[in-house]
Design a protein around this motif. Structure first.
Motif, PDB file in Angstrom:
ATOM      1  N   TYR A 106       0.868  -1.195   0.000  1.00  0.00           N
ATOM      2  CA  TYR A 106       0.000   0.000   0.000  1.00  0.00           C
ATOM      3  C   TYR A 106       0.893   1.229   0.000  1.00  0.00           C
ATOM      4  N   ASP A 127     -13.077   0.425   5.043  1.00  0.00           N
ATOM      5  CA  ASP A 127     -13.368  -1.007   4.912  1.00  0.00           C
ATOM      6  C   ASP A 127     -12.083  -1.811   4.790  1.00  0.00           C
ATOM      7  N   ILE A 128     -11.177  -1.278   3.996  1.00  0.00           N
ATOM      8  CA  ILE A 128      -9.924  -2.011   3.784  1.00  0.00           C
ATOM      9  C   ILE A 128      -9.140  -2.075   5.092  1.00  0.00           C
ATOM     10  N   SER A 149     -10.657  -4.535   7.369  1.00  0.00           N
ATOM     11  CA  SER A 149     -10.421  -5.933   7.018  1.00  0.00           C
ATOM     12  C   SER A 149      -8.986  -6.325   7.328  1.00  0.00           C
ATOM     13  N   LEU A 150      -8.076  -5.357   7.267  1.00  0.00           N
ATOM     14  CA  LEU A 150      -6.700  -5.679   7.658  1.00  0.00           C
ATOM     15  C   LEU A 150      -6.580  -5.773   9.168  1.00  0.00           C
ATOM     16  N   HIS A 183      -8.626  -6.754  11.320  1.00  0.00           N
ATOM     17  CA  HIS A 183      -9.219  -7.904  11.994  1.00  0.00           C
ATOM     18  C   HIS A 183      -8.180  -8.989  12.231  1.00  0.00           C
ATOM     19  N   TYR A 184      -7.096  -8.938  11.461  1.00  0.00           N
ATOM     20  CA  TYR A 184      -6.036  -9.921  11.691  1.00  0.00           C
ATOM     21  C   TYR A 184      -5.367  -9.726  13.048  1.00  0.00           C
ATOM     22  N   GLU A 206     -13.729  -3.306  14.687  1.00  0.00           N
ATOM     23  CA  GLU A 206     -13.996  -2.558  13.466  1.00  0.00           C
ATOM     24  C   GLU A 206     -14.412  -1.161  13.817  1.00  0.00           C
ATOM     25  N   PRO A 236      -5.732 -13.859  14.849  1.00  0.00           N
ATOM     26  CA  PRO A 236      -4.647 -14.669  14.268  1.00  0.00           C
ATOM     27  C   PRO A 236      -3.264 -14.118  14.617  1.00  0.00           C
TER      28      PRO A 236
END
Lengths: 188, 187, 620
Positions: A37, A55-56, A59-60, A62-63, A68, A137
């Motif tokens: 990025y 959103d991106i 989503s990153l 959440h790892y 959110e 994770p």
């Protein structure tokens, strides 16, 4: 204490306008940069909304188990524009009544509000950075992203900074202080 | 019959006969076709026993200009050449045994005539293939006679014809046959 | 006194300049060359990692049925876009929409791409494709590089002579290589000349909906229509087709279609035909409006051209058309002005199949001795033409004005088409040309008997031309078009369309619905998991019964550039891809019971390996 002179009144009007205009500009932003990025992912915080690649980023995030974020997760966004509008309105009222005592008190109130605002941002940053899902994770130590400045988070480098809206507000507050200092009517 | 050739000459004649037999196993004549897409060249190599090289590829290309495909079957003389060669070799050996000059004259005569007939035969074939083109062929070419030696251009192909080992050996045989005449010339 | 002073002043300055020149001039400097001219061949074609090419080259994929997208000048293969044949990697032909578009066809033979045009120049909106194998035309949207529509066309067979687009993309035409009887009927080959027709289709693109429709068809004599080009400038409104087999042979065409010394270029006035069709001058055949030029004369004419011409190419100004006789050593340049005059004056030398033949001598401009096997011609911005010589394995540069050959360059080997930068438009570029060679032979590392095709990149910016690069290609680009990269505006991520059918954007909305034995899965693919039913204990598991039909409606909610997810069902022979922000449907028959892993097939993230689930099919 005396009256505010006509120059001061004009400046107070400008200050009020600065407050109002700041509503439509982002106040604070976070930029995330990673090898894939290069162009950077942004979160732009306006008094009434959030913009950018939310959103991106979610989503990153959440790892690492970060919650959110969305407009719904920041209840302030619903009433911040009214607070700022109110500040502008009272500033203009004071310009009209030209009372320096009121101005002094008001300036104090605005400064306190500004500090509260900064604290609020800090609180959110701490909440998001420390309340990480333990089953995520990727396990990372809780952290508090700085309000201004850079930070390293896994493969991301983050840059946080105040933006136009905050700059406008700062100008408005400085005007309040200058008027308080210089804007006294010479003859009563 | 008078034995008027020396032992040495007889040996030379035997060597000539051996070389002559050897030509059966090597190519006599060749033609190489070059085109942009065949930079390595396509070969037609003529052995006394048959044709070798990229015959099928060349035939495949030649049909565009309406040339008759060539194969061993199109040259009826091919099966006989080896016997002619062997027969002449045997005659040379007989000559070496007889050691007779007149016989040798005869041998050289037979050999030279066979060679001339052979060259004429080749020319005949080249003319036949180059001139009897199918008029219905997709590409119309002016009839042509490919040279027996040297370069020629047909459409996008440059051809190079040449004599090779067998032909050189035949020449050597001729020279070897002439040597006894010179060596044992009447003093 | 004053003059003297001035004079001595001037002399002093001059003397100073002279000294300066002597001192500062570098006498070793031989000539000044611009840095562009200084580049080695390697530098000309080198595009550093991360840098982008100047041009797109859109090459047809021939019997692979695909579109190959290359970057120029690096000649890097950027993407293969499936058009006429299934592509397991992207799931083209697997998911519902593309499966319906392909309609069971297993292959296609994509011959000639045509980029849409505005005022005779590429506009980069769409690319039209023709399928010689199964008589189809396709619309490839150049915003997404996805095939968005495939049109099956009746009455035609093998649209080799396509697709060429009119200057404002009003139509593109598909004339056919094979003639067949009208209306899919059986007719023996003895009646070929009377009963077989070479039909040409006019197809109208719809740029709003990225789709195609048949406008009308034109009934032409039973010849083979080979290649084509649209007129522009003064020839605007006309189309030009090359023909072979005007002998009307029905067997061993290699010989029997090579008998006539001249075949024809068909000139047809599509503007007039379009008007006539609008006025009702047509018959319906197989549901298509069929125009017969014999019944409504005045729109189709024949121009004699050298033996079995292949390419017919209109010059950028539209004043001439060039026909290359593949079996003759010349390419013939015809004058549009003279042709229109001959039509006006009815200067005909005869007729064939009822169509008037213009007098050759009245229409020809010049015959150019280019070399053996001329096939196709492209143009630059300086008035030059470039023609491929198949038999000579060369590209020849010649001057349009004088017909003089300027340079020849060897290519490896046997070039078919060639393509120059926007070289078939009204405004060619003039810096690059690619020769699309049919034979690669010894040119690349050997991979055994099945060779790649070869493409030679030629620098045409100078007076002489030079091959500066070469790249292999999968079988088999026939034609390609090179478009300036600035003209292509792509979308990398699909819009978050809340109203899209079957789309699920919120994880909470994912669900599995049963309707009889039809099961609909409204699911999400995201980094790095599938969510088929968020409320389930195992949100990434779908449990159905043997005999069910399962519809997976999957939305990729990662609206992030290049985060493509795939979904393969292990053991079920199914796989498809969902692009960022896209929703696709895959329908499978759960006809065998068992436990089948589902997994993401397109590497998406650090935890891609974990992006799995199960399809559980309970036995009956």
């Amino acid at each position: 204490m005396g009256q505010i002179n006509i120059k001061g009144v004009i400046w107070l009007f400008i200050s009020g306008i600065c407050f109002v205009v700041s509503i439509f500009f982002p106040w604070w932003a976070l930029r995330l940069v990673a090898p894939q990025y290069k162009e950077g992912l942004y979160i732009w915080v306006y008094p009434y909304k959030m913009d950018g690649e939310i959103d991106i980023i979610n989503s990153l995030n959440h790892y690492i188990g970060m919650k959110e974020f969305s407009e719904a997760s920041f209840p302030e966004l619903d009433y911040l524009p009214y607070i700022i509008g109110g500040i502008a309105f009272i500033t203009i009222i004071i310009a009209l009544i030209r009372n320096r005592t009121a101005l002094m008190i008001w300036t104090g109130v605005v400064l306190v509000l500004a500090m509260l605002g900064v604290y609020d941002i800090y609180r959110w940053l701490r909440t998001f950075g420390t309340n990480l899902d333990p089953s995520a994770p990727i396990n990372i130590d809780p952290f508090i992203p700085p309000i201004v400045g850079t930070n390293q988070l896994a493969n991301f480098e983050t840059f946080s900074f105040f933006s136009y809206g905050a700059v406008l507000c700062t100008i408005a507050i400085i005007i309040l202080l200058i008027v308080l200092w210089k804007g006294k009517e010479r003859h009563v | 019959m008078k034995k008027n050739l020396s032992n040495q000459s007889a040996i030379i004649m035997v060597i000539a006969a051996v070389i002559l037999v050897g030509t059966i196993f090597v190519p006599w004549w060749g033609m190489k076709f070059y085109a942009p897409q065949y930079p390595e060249g396509l070969d037609i190599i003529v052995h006394p026993t048959g044709l070798e090289g990229d015959i099928d590829v060349v035939n495949g290309l030649n049909h565009y200009i309406g040339m008759t495909p060539f194969s061993n079957d199109t040259f009826p003389e091919l099966p006989y050449i080896r016997y002619i060669v062997i027969a002449i070799s045997v005659l040379i050996v007989v000559g070496a045994v007889l050691r007779n000059k007149k016989f040798l004259y005869g041998l050289i005569g037979i050999f030279a005539v066979s060679g001339a007939v052979g060259i004429y035969d080749m020319h005949r074939w080249l003319r036949k293939f180059g001139t009897e083109l199918d008029p219905n062929a997709p590409i119309e070419l002016e009839p042509f006679v490919p040279p027996m030696i040297g370069e020629n251009t047909i459409a996008n192909f440059v051809t190079n014809s040449y004599f090779t080992y067998g032909a050189f050996m035949l020449a050597a045989v001729l020279i070897l046959l002439v040597i006894p005449l010179w060596k044992d010339r009447a003093k | 006194m004053n003059t003297k002073r001035i004079m001595s002043g001037i002399i002093g300055v001059l003397a100073g300049l002279l000294v300066a020149m002597i001192v500062f001039t570098d006498f070793n400097q031989t000539e000044t060359v611009s840095s562009a001219d200084n580049k080695t061949n390697a530098e000309k074609v080198y595009v550093a990692p991360g840098e982008q090419d100047d041009y797109y080259m859109m090459a047809s994929g021939g019997h692979s049925g695909q579109l190959f997208v290359y970057g120029l000048p690096s000649m890097r293969l950027i993407r293969q876009v499936p058009v006429f044949s299934p592509d397991p990697a992207t799931g083209y032909g697997f998911d519902k929409k593309s499966k319906e578009m392909l309609n069971g066809y297993k292959w296609g033979d994509f011959h000639h791409p045509a980029i849409s045009e505005t005022e005779g120049e590429y506009d980069g909106r769409a690319l039209f494709a023709s399928d010689v194998g199964n008589n189809r035309a396709a619309y490839v949207d150049l915003e997404t590089f996805h095939t968005t529509d495939i049109l099956e066309i009746p009455n035609i067979s093998g649209p080799h002579c396509a697709a060429f687009v009119t200057p404002n993309s009003e139509y593109f035409f598909l004339p056919t290589r094979f003639s067949v009887p009208l209306g899919d009927e059986y007719v023996g080959l003895d009646d070929f000349s009377e009963e077989y027709k070479g039909v040409m289709s006019a197809v109208k693109p719809d740029f709003e909906n990225n789709s195609l429709e048949i406008a009308y068809q034109v009934m032409l004599p039973p010849w083979s229509y080979d290649l084509s080009d649209a007129g522009k400038g003064q020839s605007n409104g006309w189309g030009f087709l090359s023909t072979y087999n005007t002998e009307e042979a029905t067997t061993t065409l290699e010989i029997n279609a090579s008998q006539n010394d001249r075949d024809y270029i068909v000139m047809f006035n599509w503007e007039q035909i379009s008007k006539e069709v609008e006025e009702g001058n047509y018959e319906e055949v197989n549901g298509v409006k069929m125009f017969d030029p014999l019944e409504h004369p005045g729109s189709v004419y024949l121009v004699p051209a050298p033996k079995s011409p292949h390419g017919v190419d209109v010059t950028p100004d539209g004043d001439h058309f060039i026909a290359s006789g593949k079996l003759s050593p010349t390419t013939t340049m015809f004058s549009v002005e003279k042709a229109l005059e001959a039509i006006e004056n009815e200067d005909f030398q005869g007729e064939a199949q009822g169509l008037p033949i213009l007098t050759y001598e009245s229409v020809v401009d010049k015959e150019v001795e280019v070399g053996l096997g001329p096939l196709h011609t492209q143009f630059d911005d300086k008035g030059n033409a470039y023609t491929t010589l198949f038999i000579d394995s060369q590209v020849v540069k010649w001057d349009l004005e004088s017909g003089k050959v300027i340079d020849k360059e060897e290519v490896s080997y046997s070039p078919g088409h060639l393509t120059a930068v926007e070289g078939d438009t009204a405004a060619p570029g003039g810096d690059w040309l690619v020769s699309l060679n049919k034979i690669a032979k010894d040119h690349y590392l050997s991979v055994g008997p099945s060779h790649p095709e070869s493409m030679d990149l030629i620098d045409i910016s100078g007076e002489t031309i030079e091959v500066v690069g070469s790249a292999p290609s999968q079988p088999e680009p026939h034609y390609a078009q090179i478009i300036n990269a600035d003209k292509i505006n792509t979308t990398e991520v699909y819009d978050k369309d809340e109203d899209r059918e079957n789309a699920v954007w919120d994880q909470a909305d994912t669900r599995i619905e049963r309707d009889g034995d039809e099961v609909h899965v409204y699911g999400i693919a995201m980094r790095s998991r599938f969510i088929f039913d968020a409320d389930s204990d195992r949100p990434d598991t779908v449990t159905v019964k043997e005999g069910d039909t399962v519809h997976f409606h999957i939305t990729n909610t990662d609206r992030d550039e290049d985060i493509t997810h795939g979904m393969g069902i292990n053991g079920y022979n199914e796989n498809f891809e969902i692009q960022p922000g896209e929703t696709k449907t895959l329908t499978i028959e759960a006809d065998k019971s068992g436990s089948y892993p589902i997994y993401c097939t397109n590497f998406c993230s650090a935890l891609h390996q974990e992006m799995t689930g199960y399809l559980l099919v309970e036995p009956k």
